[in-house]
Write a protein that holds these residues in place. Structure first.
Motif: not given
Length: 116
Positions: A20-22, A27-30, A48-55, A78-85
């Motif tokens: 989970y921590q990975a 996904v979120v990082g900094d 789990l996703f990074d909101e800044s990636d999503a936009k 319509a679209e999802v961006r970035g790595l998802l957990g």
């Protein structure tokens, strides 16, 4: 939090089982902020996703992750961006171990959707 609590990451090409921590780190990082959504077709399953990636239009579209999340109950997007957990959570939202049958369902769903 125990490193033995496992979850799944889905990129546009791969499905990986990681602690989970990975998931949070990858996904979120900094950047953050971290966001989660319930996936109602499997009780306790969360996205789990990074909101800044999503936009962010610079981030790669993750069609495989979007389709897997929609299969498990995420409303259409319509679209999802970035790595998802994907992880399991208890009633209070704390991460818990993901049962093997749930891991298998995620993998089978991703494999089937990849083949379409």
């Amino acid at each position: 939090m125990s490193e033995t609590i496992m979850g799944v990451t889905i990129s546009p090409w791969t499905v990986r089982y990681v602690p989970y921590q990975a998931i949070v780190d990858r996904v979120v990082g900094d950047a953050g902020p971290m966001a989660t959504r319930a996936l109602p077709r499997v009780p306790g399953l969360r996205l789990l996703f990074d909101e800044s990636d999503a936009k962010n239009p610079i981030q790669e579209v993750n069609d495989l992750g979007r389709r897997v999340a929609e299969h498990f109950g995420l409303p259409y997007s319509a679209e999802v961006r970035g790595l998802l957990g994907f992880y399991m959570a208890d009633a209070e939202g704390a991460p818990v171990g993901m049962p093997q049958p749930v891991r298998d369902r995620i993998q089978e769903t991703a494999d089937r959707l990849r083949g379409m």
